[in-house]
Design a protein around this motif. Structure first.
Motif, PDB file in Angstrom:
ATOM      1  N   GLY A  91       4.181   9.127  -1.195  1.00  0.00           N
ATOM      2  CA  GLY A  91       5.050   8.420  -0.932  1.00  0.00           C
ATOM      3  C   GLY A  91       4.861   7.280   0.201  1.00  0.00           C
TER       4      GLY A  91
ATOM      5  N   ILE B 159      -0.127  -3.803  -6.032  1.00  0.00           N
ATOM      6  CA  ILE B 159       0.517  -2.593  -5.419  1.00  0.00           C
ATOM      7  C   ILE B 159      -1.135  -1.036  -5.147  1.00  0.00           C
ATOM      8  CG2 ILE B 159       1.842  -0.564  -6.082  1.00  0.00           C
ATOM      9  CD1 ILE B 159       3.914  -2.014  -7.099  1.00  0.00           C
ATOM     10  N   TRP B 160      -1.248  -1.161  -4.367  1.00  0.00           N
ATOM     11  CA  TRP B 160      -3.072  -0.372  -4.308  1.00  0.00           C
ATOM     12  C   TRP B 160      -1.815   1.010  -3.597  1.00  0.00           C
ATOM     13  CZ3 TRP B 160      -5.055   0.867   1.081  1.00  0.00           C
ATOM     14  CH2 TRP B 160      -5.942   1.640   0.731  1.00  0.00           C
ATOM     15  N   ARG B 161      -1.978   2.255  -4.689  1.00  0.00           N
ATOM     16  CA  ARG B 161      -1.609   3.434  -4.428  1.00  0.00           C
ATOM     17  C   ARG B 161      -2.968   4.091  -4.564  1.00  0.00           C
ATOM     18  NH1 ARG B 161       3.535   5.786  -6.094  1.00  0.00           N
ATOM     19  NH2 ARG B 161       3.496   4.162  -7.023  1.00  0.00           N
ATOM     20  N   ASP B 162      -2.963   5.172  -3.086  1.00  0.00           N
ATOM     21  CA  ASP B 162      -4.391   6.003  -3.094  1.00  0.00           C
ATOM     22  C   ASP B 162      -3.600   7.049  -2.319  1.00  0.00           C
ATOM     23  OD1 ASP B 162      -6.824   7.634  -2.212  1.00  0.00           O
ATOM     24  OD2 ASP B 162      -7.876   5.047  -1.933  1.00  0.00           O
ATOM     25  N   GLU B 163      -3.515   8.546  -3.025  1.00  0.00           N
ATOM     26  CA  GLU B 163      -3.006  10.173  -2.391  1.00  0.00           C
ATOM     27  C   GLU B 163      -4.059  10.268  -1.117  1.00  0.00           C
ATOM     28  OE1 GLU B 163      -0.090  11.461  -3.518  1.00  0.00           O
ATOM     29  OE2 GLU B 163      -0.388   9.898  -4.727  1.00  0.00           O
TER      30      GLU B 163
ATOM     31  N   LYS C 208       0.024   8.807   0.275  1.00  0.00           N
ATOM     32  CA  LYS C 208       0.448  10.928  -0.622  1.00  0.00           C
ATOM     33  C   LYS C 208       1.913  10.574  -0.227  1.00  0.00           C
ATOM     34  CE  LYS C 208      -1.006  15.377  -0.097  1.00  0.00           C
ATOM     35  NZ  LYS C 208      -1.408  15.392  -1.467  1.00  0.00           N
TER      36      LYS C 208
ATOM     37  N   HIS D  60       4.104   4.795   2.796  1.00  0.00           N
ATOM     38  CA  HIS D  60       4.879   2.901   3.146  1.00  0.00           C
ATOM     39  C   HIS D  60       5.086   3.089   4.665  1.00  0.00           C
ATOM     40  CE1 HIS D  60       6.035   3.646  -1.276  1.00  0.00           C
ATOM     41  NE2 HIS D  60       6.398   2.450  -1.207  1.00  0.00           N
TER      42      HIS D  60
ATOM     43  N   PRO E 107       0.824  -0.967   0.138  1.00  0.00           N
ATOM     44  CA  PRO E 107       0.015   0.064  -0.155  1.00  0.00           C
ATOM     45  C   PRO E 107       1.034   1.556  -0.500  1.00  0.00           C
ATOM     46  CG  PRO E 107      -0.278  -1.243   1.947  1.00  0.00           C
ATOM     47  CD  PRO E 107       0.923  -1.854   1.381  1.00  0.00           C
ATOM     48  N   ILE E 108       0.180   2.749  -0.793  1.00  0.00           N
ATOM     49  CA  ILE E 108       1.410   3.259  -0.858  1.00  0.00           C
ATOM     50  C   ILE E 108       0.192   4.626  -0.826  1.00  0.00           C
ATOM     51  CG2 ILE E 108       2.844   5.033  -2.121  1.00  0.00           C
ATOM     52  CD1 ILE E 108       3.339   2.048  -4.009  1.00  0.00           C
TER      53      ILE E 108
END
Length: 301
Positions: A204, A228-232, A202, A206, A199-200
């Motif tokens: 970057g 990979i899950w990215r959510d700002e 805002k 971690h 998970p990532i």
């Protein structure tokens, strides 16, 4: 089922009699509903049943969306959608609430619509909702359901949105062949299956726990399949971890979907009250033909 007809100005016209085959479909996802029924071509209110007028049952209000006619039939099929017009028609150029509760975010989205919000007392988590493009109050509400991982109940008559941690309950009901289960279909799939999630958030953000930026779940398989899950919108590590874990818990085992055709015995006789069920309930499925004995939730009814 009593159906009340209202015109496009919301003035009541009549109680519709002579209808047949009323069919309501309710879904757990976003709490949406549809209503279909048939009205005789010789019925006295046929000309008043038009697109964008309203139909009420004893528990919901719908908007007529389609009227179908055929030379081969003496009946007209009427198709209706749940009346959430104020939510669908309230625009936002963009929308943002930062680290707010479900209730606060939803009340902001519903401001000026005439709708109100209620939530279960145990829904206390705070999250960020951000939609940068043109959107509507209804699209924001759906984003709230997804982001906070809550379940929605819509009361279109009283214009209320009720957010639940979990709809329904376990009443002890069961569906079994030779009693109330006519047929059962089972589908198992592993599309979207993974056992490791990175998970990532805002800028970057971690997790970095014990030198690792991922979490794992091998409840079904020892395979290492990474997603990979990215959510700002996530700026808080604890919130990122909580929601990532929930995603991984679901994705790390194959999905099983059941389709059942039932006889609703509880609706026919009080002696079968123990077999009553509703949307969101957990029920035991028992089938010798498919060798199934498993408890599942009702997600569409």
């Amino acid at each position: 089922m009593l159906l009340e007809l209202y015109d496009k100005s919301h003035k009541k016209l009549a109680n519709l009699t002579g209808t047949k085959s009323p069919h309501i479909q309710r879904t757990l996802e976003y709490g949406d509903e549809t209503l279909d029924f048939y009205y005789p071509a010789s019925g006295p209110w046929l000309d008043q049943i038009a697109a964008e007028c309203y139909v009420r049952t004893d528990r919901q209000e719908y908007v007529v969306k389609a009227v179908e006619k055929s030379t081969a039939s003496a009946w007209r099929k009427i198709s209706c959608a749940l009346n959430i017009e104020e939510l669908e028609g309230t625009p936002f150029q963009d929308f943002e609430t930062v680290e707010q509760t479900v209730k606060a975010a939803a009340e902001f989205a519903l401001e000026g619509t005439g709708w109100t919000v209620e939530t279960d007392a145990d829904i206390t988590k705070k999250r960020t909702i951000r939609k940068e493009d043109d959107t509507t109050a209804w699209e924001v509400v759906k984003q709230i359901v997804s982001t906070y991982r809550v379940e929605l109940e819509i009361d279109a008559v009283n214009k209320r949105l009720l957010f639940h941690t979990r709809r329904g309950r376990d009443r002890g009901a069961y569906f079994i062949e030779r009693l109330n289960l006519r047929s059962l279909g089972v589908k198992t799939s592993s599309y979207g299956f993974y056992t490791r999630l990175i998970p990532i958030g805002k800028d970057g953000l971690h997790l970095w726990r014990d030198g690792q930026n991922y979490i794992e779940n091998h409840q079904y398989s020892d395979k290492v399949i990474t997603s990979i899950w990215r959510d700002e919108r996530y700026t808080v590590t604890a919130a990122l971890l909580e929601d990532a874990q929930a995603r991984l818990d679901e994705a790390s085992t194959p999905a099983r979907a059941y389709t059942a055709e039932l006889v609703d015995l509880a609706a026919q006789s009080d002696k079968y009250n123990a077999l009553a069920y509703d949307l969101g309930d957990a029920v035991l499925l028992v089938s010798e033909k498919t060798a199934e004995r498993e408890k599942q939730r009702i997600v569409k009814l």
